[in-house]
Design a protein around this motif. Structure first.
Motif, PDB file in Angstrom:
ATOM      1  N   LEU A 501     -16.984 -10.868 -41.733  1.00 50.82           N
ATOM      2  CA  LEU A 501     -16.595 -11.881 -40.753  1.00 50.82           C
ATOM      3  C   LEU A 501     -17.881 -12.399 -40.108  1.00 50.82           C
ATOM      4  O   LEU A 501     -18.679 -11.604 -39.617  1.00 50.82           O
ATOM      5  CB  LEU A 501     -15.667 -11.249 -39.717  1.00 50.82           C
ATOM      6  N   ILE A 502     -18.099 -13.717 -40.143  1.00 52.64           N
ATOM      7  CA  ILE A 502     -19.358 -14.316 -39.664  1.00 52.64           C
ATOM      8  C   ILE A 502     -19.128 -15.104 -38.376  1.00 52.64           C
ATOM      9  O   ILE A 502     -18.205 -15.915 -38.292  1.00 52.64           O
ATOM     10  CB  ILE A 502     -19.956 -15.262 -40.739  1.00 52.64           C
ATOM     11  N   LYS A 503     -19.962 -14.863 -37.380  1.00 54.51           N
ATOM     12  CA  LYS A 503     -19.991 -15.691 -36.169  1.00 54.51           C
ATOM     13  C   LYS A 503     -21.440 -16.132 -35.944  1.00 54.51           C
ATOM     14  O   LYS A 503     -22.355 -15.304 -35.988  1.00 54.51           O
ATOM     15  CB  LYS A 503     -19.486 -14.917 -34.942  1.00 54.51           C
ATOM     16  N   THR A 538     -15.460 -12.168 -30.400  1.00 54.06           N
ATOM     17  CA  THR A 538     -14.347 -11.907 -29.483  1.00 54.06           C
ATOM     18  C   THR A 538     -13.602 -10.633 -29.886  1.00 54.06           C
ATOM     19  O   THR A 538     -13.807 -10.089 -30.970  1.00 54.06           O
ATOM     20  CB  THR A 538     -13.352 -13.081 -29.499  1.00 54.06           C
ATOM     21  N   GLU A 539     -12.706 -10.195 -28.999  1.00 57.27           N
ATOM     22  CA  GLU A 539     -11.866  -9.040 -29.318  1.00 57.27           C
ATOM     23  C   GLU A 539     -10.971  -9.349 -30.523  1.00 57.27           C
ATOM     24  O   GLU A 539     -10.679  -8.473 -31.333  1.00 57.27           O
ATOM     25  CB  GLU A 539     -11.013  -8.652 -28.105  1.00 57.27           C
ATOM     26  N   GLY A 540     -10.530 -10.607 -30.632  1.00 63.37           N
ATOM     27  CA  GLY A 540      -9.719 -11.015 -31.782  1.00 63.37           C
ATOM     28  C   GLY A 540     -10.472 -10.855 -33.096  1.00 63.37           C
ATOM     29  O   GLY A 540      -9.896 -10.453 -34.116  1.00 63.37           O
ATOM     30  N   ASP A 541     -11.777 -11.163 -33.067  1.00 65.31           N
ATOM     31  CA  ASP A 541     -12.607 -10.975 -34.265  1.00 65.31           C
ATOM     32  C   ASP A 541     -12.634  -9.499 -34.660  1.00 65.31           C
ATOM     33  O   ASP A 541     -12.558  -9.151 -35.840  1.00 65.31           O
ATOM     34  CB  ASP A 541     -14.038 -11.458 -34.001  1.00 65.31           C
ATOM     35  N   ILE A 542     -12.757  -8.646 -33.653  1.00 62.11           N
ATOM     36  CA  ILE A 542     -12.848  -7.207 -33.917  1.00 62.11           C
ATOM     37  C   ILE A 542     -11.527  -6.672 -34.471  1.00 62.11           C
ATOM     38  O   ILE A 542     -11.510  -5.862 -35.406  1.00 62.11           O
ATOM     39  CB  ILE A 542     -13.258  -6.454 -32.634  1.00 62.11           C
ATOM     40  N   VAL A 543     -10.412  -7.160 -33.927  1.00 61.86           N
ATOM     41  CA  VAL A 543      -9.097  -6.732 -34.426  1.00 61.86           C
ATOM     42  C   VAL A 543      -8.925  -7.126 -35.886  1.00 61.86           C
ATOM     43  O   VAL A 543      -8.461  -6.341 -36.720  1.00 61.86           O
ATOM     44  CB  VAL A 543      -7.971  -7.341 -33.555  1.00 61.86           C
ATOM     45  N   ILE A 551     -17.038  -5.996 -42.076  1.00 58.02           N
ATOM     46  CA  ILE A 551     -18.257  -5.949 -41.265  1.00 58.02           C
ATOM     47  C   ILE A 551     -18.385  -7.288 -40.542  1.00 58.02           C
ATOM     48  O   ILE A 551     -18.117  -8.338 -41.127  1.00 58.02           O
ATOM     49  CB  ILE A 551     -19.497  -5.747 -42.165  1.00 58.02           C
ATOM     50  N   ILE A 552     -18.791  -7.267 -39.269  1.00 61.26           N
ATOM     51  CA  ILE A 552     -19.045  -8.520 -38.546  1.00 61.26           C
ATOM     52  C   ILE A 552     -20.544  -8.804 -38.585  1.00 61.26           C
ATOM     53  O   ILE A 552     -21.353  -7.944 -38.245  1.00 61.26           O
ATOM     54  CB  ILE A 552     -18.567  -8.437 -37.082  1.00 61.26           C
ATOM     55  N   ILE A 553     -20.887 -10.017 -39.032  1.00 55.35           N
ATOM     56  CA  ILE A 553     -22.284 -10.445 -39.041  1.00 55.35           C
ATOM     57  C   ILE A 553     -22.457 -11.547 -37.996  1.00 55.35           C
ATOM     58  O   ILE A 553     -21.779 -12.578 -38.044  1.00 55.35           O
ATOM     59  CB  ILE A 553     -22.704 -10.947 -40.436  1.00 55.35           C
ATOM     60  N   GLY A 554     -23.348 -11.291 -37.034  1.00 57.89           N
ATOM     61  CA  GLY A 554     -23.639 -12.282 -36.010  1.00 57.89           C
ATOM     62  C   GLY A 554     -24.993 -12.926 -36.277  1.00 57.89           C
ATOM     63  O   GLY A 554     -25.969 -12.223 -36.555  1.00 57.89           O
ATOM     64  N   PHE A 555     -25.052 -14.266 -36.206  1.00 54.73           N
ATOM     65  CA  PHE A 555     -26.305 -14.985 -36.469  1.00 54.73           C
ATOM     66  C   PHE A 555     -26.699 -15.783 -35.233  1.00 54.73           C
ATOM     67  O   PHE A 555     -25.961 -16.668 -34.780  1.00 54.73           O
ATOM     68  CB  PHE A 555     -26.139 -15.910 -37.676  1.00 54.73           C
ATOM     69  N   ASN A 556     -27.866 -15.434 -34.683  1.00 57.09           N
ATOM     70  CA  ASN A 556     -28.381 -16.085 -33.470  1.00 57.09           C
ATOM     71  C   ASN A 556     -27.423 -15.951 -32.282  1.00 57.09           C
ATOM     72  O   ASN A 556     -27.340 -16.843 -31.427  1.00 57.09           O
ATOM     73  CB  ASN A 556     -28.684 -17.572 -33.715  1.00 57.09           C
ATOM     74  N   ILE A 557     -26.670 -14.859 -32.230  1.00 55.89           N
ATOM     75  CA  ILE A 557     -25.800 -14.585 -31.082  1.00 55.89           C
ATOM     76  C   ILE A 557     -25.978 -13.118 -30.699  1.00 55.89           C
ATOM     77  O   ILE A 557     -26.463 -12.315 -31.502  1.00 55.89           O
ATOM     78  CB  ILE A 557     -24.313 -14.875 -31.382  1.00 55.89           C
ATOM     79  N   ARG A 558     -25.577 -12.760 -29.498  1.00 62.23           N
ATOM     80  CA  ARG A 558     -25.664 -11.383 -29.038  1.00 62.23           C
ATOM     81  C   ARG A 558     -24.391 -11.036 -28.281  1.00 62.23           C
ATOM     82  O   ARG A 558     -24.085 -11.663 -27.259  1.00 62.23           O
ATOM     83  CB  ARG A 558     -26.885 -11.181 -28.118  1.00 62.23           C
ATOM     84  N   PRO A 559     -23.612 -10.068 -28.755  1.00 65.86           N
ATOM     85  CA  PRO A 559     -22.380  -9.675 -28.049  1.00 65.86           C
ATOM     86  C   PRO A 559     -22.711  -8.939 -26.754  1.00 65.86           C
ATOM     87  O   PRO A 559     -23.729  -8.261 -26.657  1.00 65.86           O
ATOM     88  CB  PRO A 559     -21.692  -8.738 -29.045  1.00 65.86           C
ATOM     89  N   LYS A 564     -19.363  -4.815 -27.493  1.00 73.35           N
ATOM     90  CA  LYS A 564     -19.980  -3.731 -28.280  1.00 73.35           C
ATOM     91  C   LYS A 564     -19.147  -2.454 -28.171  1.00 73.35           C
ATOM     92  O   LYS A 564     -18.907  -1.764 -29.160  1.00 73.35           O
ATOM     93  CB  LYS A 564     -21.406  -3.468 -27.777  1.00 73.35           C
ATOM     94  N   ASP A 565     -18.716  -2.156 -26.943  1.00 72.37           N
ATOM     95  CA  ASP A 565     -17.902  -0.957 -26.720  1.00 72.37           C
ATOM     96  C   ASP A 565     -16.561  -1.062 -27.441  1.00 72.37           C
ATOM     97  O   ASP A 565     -16.076  -0.084 -28.023  1.00 72.37           O
ATOM     98  CB  ASP A 565     -17.665  -0.734 -25.222  1.00 72.37           C
ATOM     99  N   TYR A 566     -15.957  -2.255 -27.390  1.00 69.76           N
ATOM    100  CA  TYR A 566     -14.653  -2.460 -28.043  1.00 69.76           C
ATOM    101  C   TYR A 566     -14.781  -2.294 -29.559  1.00 69.76           C
ATOM    102  O   TYR A 566     -13.913  -1.704 -30.210  1.00 69.76           O
ATOM    103  CB  TYR A 566     -14.119  -3.856 -27.702  1.00 69.76           C
TER     104      TYR A 566
END
Length: 696
Positions: A501-503, A538-543, A551-559, A564-566
């Motif tokens: 999943l890419i954000k 978002t939490e929806g992405d994690i669900v 796996i979630i890949i974040g590009f040029n973003i910081r959660p 992170k805890d969720y």
């Protein structure tokens, strides 16, 4: 159900007799007009049959104990024979009634025995159970046991040894049933015989952007399927209902949102067979429409598209269709495999066509279940009522749930006290794909909890307690995130895919990362992007990632820390990058790690055998000179004689003088023993080697 008076007539007894039996069994039945339910009738039938069998045993004892055989005894035996035949008939009738009301097939966890000459012995098996397995009367077995010196009644347990003797008398073989532990029944695979399967209704969920008409469509479908005289008089009792279209049933589940739908998937509750994506013909594809498509695709179920509000002045279904093709929903009319239907949920246009399309997909998919087993299914929703206790809506996915069934739901348990359909009507049984509301549990379960019905309440209580202990241990255990290595190690043979999943910060970055990752192909292992979007994680992405094992890949973003805890709580790994090739490089390396490792032999050294020393406790020690490389203790070793390998094993021990050593280098002498081999001769060569993993 029947009244006391009707039942008394049925069994040829007085109402007083029946009322007395009810009192003995603890039933709250006081008058001739009181109604007996199915459970009561079964209990009464069995009690009646048991009383008759007990009378029969008493008369057998009288006949056998009387040594004087005269004409009276002959008459007694004839009467007894008639009584036995009558009792067998009554018991057969009781069993038929029991089958009619209950029709329960015990869930057998091992593969069925096909041999007709084999009888399965089950734990706590009674004489009645054995008689049923042998297809003979219980009285017949009781008489055989009496002849063996064993006094028993129909409901007494029978030992394996005694059962084996009886079974041999019918030229059959007795085998103990091997049962599996069904405590974690979510993971328990139920395998039904093809001949036991029957068609079941499709279970449908509708998803889409807010205000695009999901609720209106659900209401319209339901209202168009209510009989004319009932319209407005029946209110939907639960968040699921069944409709009938052209003689076929369809089940609709109303989930609160995409996240709830996917949260249930994340918990292993795959309740939906078909997803309908509803899109407004006015607004077209919106952010939540994209989300709905992602969730539906990740679920891996057939998708239908309903383009709604075609009655509006600004409606443009063709434009919406074009937009949706960009998300992989190619219409069948354009050569794709997605069925589109233009509708107006408000005025009812196209509803019949939509229902027909659902039935078409259901026919192609051939949804089936076995109604003749204890029920399994999933909780759709639950609430606590101060008078009734937990009220739970469940979907039956296999088997049949009946009033009075012991049941385990999550780690709650109880007996089904009430059973209501989607209209709020009291029913006695629910078959596959049917949503029902039940009461009788000791606590309130959660949405997505799986349930299973059992034969005995004690069994259900014990299993629920075990599940509670397991849940507590899991809750107290440290949370572990799912790493790439852990994910990949679970992928078995066949097509290998990594869900990602890419954000990203901007759309251009999101598309670039997606395209780069999807181009990676390492010996058939590919990346599957289940969602790519712009903005923060978002939490929806994690669900969604949790449900899809992604796996979630974040590009040029910081959660932020809460996200992170969720993610950590849900076992989802987030990887962050700011350079595309770094993301590709790391993914490619991880994908190579998925492949079976390549090992190559590497020779460590050689030793020439010059002397032999034999000891009774140790065996043969080869006095050697290291001619090349190094010899290591516990390394693999070949014994070579005249250029031929005569043994392949391991170096067992290595000594220099009186000292045990780990390795000996070229030019030194040492003593070597070879594991499990003593036939060593002077002049033999010991070649030490090891298998080294080669990086792909």
């Amino acid at each position: 159900m029947m009244s006391v008076e009707e039942y008394a007539l049925d069994i040829n007894r007085t109402c007083e007799d029946v009322l007395k039996m009810c009192e003995n069994l603890g039933f709250d039945i006081k008058s001739n007009d009181d109604m007996l339910d199915e459970e009561m009738i079964i209990e009464l039938d069995n009690a009646l049959a048991n009383d008759d069998i007990d009378e029969e045993i008493e008369e057998i004892q009288v006949v056998v104990s009387n040594k004087k055989v005269d004409n009276d005894n002959v008459i007694n035996k004839e009467k007894l024979k008639k009584k036995v035949d009558n009792n067998k008939s009554k018991k057969d009738l009781a069993n038929k009634k029991k089958a009619m009301y209950k029709n329960k097939e015990k869930l057998i966890s091992n593969a069925p025995v096909n041999n007709e000459n084999v009888v399965l012995y089950k734990e706590n098996m009674t004489i009645a159970d054995l008689a049923k397995a042998l297809n003979v009367g219980s009285g017949e077995l009781i008489k055989k046991l009496f002849a063996l010196g064993v006094m028993a009644t129909i409901n007494n347990a029978i030992s394996f040894e005694n059962a084996e003797i009886l079974v041999l008398d019918y030229n059959k073989e007795l085998k103990k049933e091997e049962t599996a532990d069904v405590t974690n029944f979510e993971e328990f695979e139920i395998i039904d015989n093809e001949e036991d399967l029957e068609s079941r209704p499709a279970v449908v969920t509708i998803m889409g952007h807010v205000d695009h008409g999901k609720t209106t469509l659900l209401d319209t479908i339901r209202k168009t399927n209510v009989a004319e005289g009932e319209a407005g008089g029946i209110t939907q009792a639960i968040s699921a209902y069944q409709v009938n279209h052209k003689g076929k049933t369809i089940t609709f589940i109303d989930t609160p949102g995409h996240a709830a739908f996917t949260e249930m998937r994340a918990r292993g509750a795959g309740i939906t067979d078909i997803v309908i994506i509803i899109v407004s013909a006015e607004d077209g594809v919106m952010p939540q429409t994209k989300e709905a498509i992602d969730h539906a695709k990740a679920a891996g179920v057939p998708i239908l598209v309903a383009i709604n509000k075609i009655d509006k002045p600004g409606a443009n279904p063709e434009k919406v269709t074009t937009e949706l093709t960009e998300y992989g929903l190619m219409p069948d009319s354009w050569g794709g495999d997605t069925i589109y239907t233009n509708i107006s949920a408000k005025v009812g246009t196209g509803i019949d066509e939509l229902l027909e399309n659902i039935l078409l997909v259901a026919e192609m998919q051939e949804y089936k279940a076995n109604p003749n087993r204890y029920a399994v299914g999933t909780v759709i929703e639950s609430r606590l009522d101060k008078h009734l206790g937990p009220i739970v809506t469940v979907l039956i996915q296999n088997g049949t749930l009946r009033l009075g069934d012991p049941i385990v739901v999550g780690h709650a348990y109880g007996k089904v006290r009430t059973l209501k359909n989607d209209k709020g009507e009291e029913i006695t049984m629910a078959i596959p794909s049917m949503p029902v509301e039940i009461t009788g549990l000791n606590e309130t379960p959660s949405s997505g909890d799986k349930f299973m019905a059992f034969e005995f309440e004690k069994q259900a209580r014990n299993i629920a307690e075990q599940r509670r202990i397991q849940a507590k241990a899991k809750e107290n255990a440290p949370k572990q995130t799912v790493s790439l290595d852990e994910l990949f190690s679970k992928i078995q043979e066949g097509t290998k895919e990594i869900n990602v999943l890419i954000k990203a910060d901007v759309n251009g970055s999101s598309e670039a990362v997606k395209n780069s990752l999807e181009k990676i192909d390492v010996e058939g292992v590919k990346v599957k992007v289940i969602r790519s979007g712009v903005g923060a994680i978002t939490e929806g992405d994690i669900v969604l990632a949790k449900a899809s094992n992604a796996i979630i890949i974040g590009f040029n973003i910081r959660p932020n820390n809460s996200i992170k805890d969720y993610a950590k709580e849900n076992g989802v790994e987030i990887r962050l990058y700011d350079i595309i090739y770094k993301a590709v490089e790391e993914m490619e390396a991880a994908m190579k790690g998925m492949l079976d490792p390549i090992f190559e032999e590497q020779v460590l050294g050689e030793a020439e055998v010059r002397e032999l020393f034999k000891f009774s406790k140790v065996g043969t020690i080869a006095g050697c000179y290291i001619t090349d490389g190094i010899i290591k203790r516990d390394s693999k070793a070949r014994l070579i004689r005249d250029g031929v390998v005569i043994y392949d094993g391991n170096v067992n021990s290595l000594q220099r003088g009186k000292d045990a050593v780990k390795e000996v280098k070229k030019g030194l002498e040492c003593g070597i023993t070879v594991e499990n081999y003593t036939d060593i001769k002077q002049g033999d060569i010991i070649e030490a080697y090891e298998m080294v993993e080669i990086k792909r």
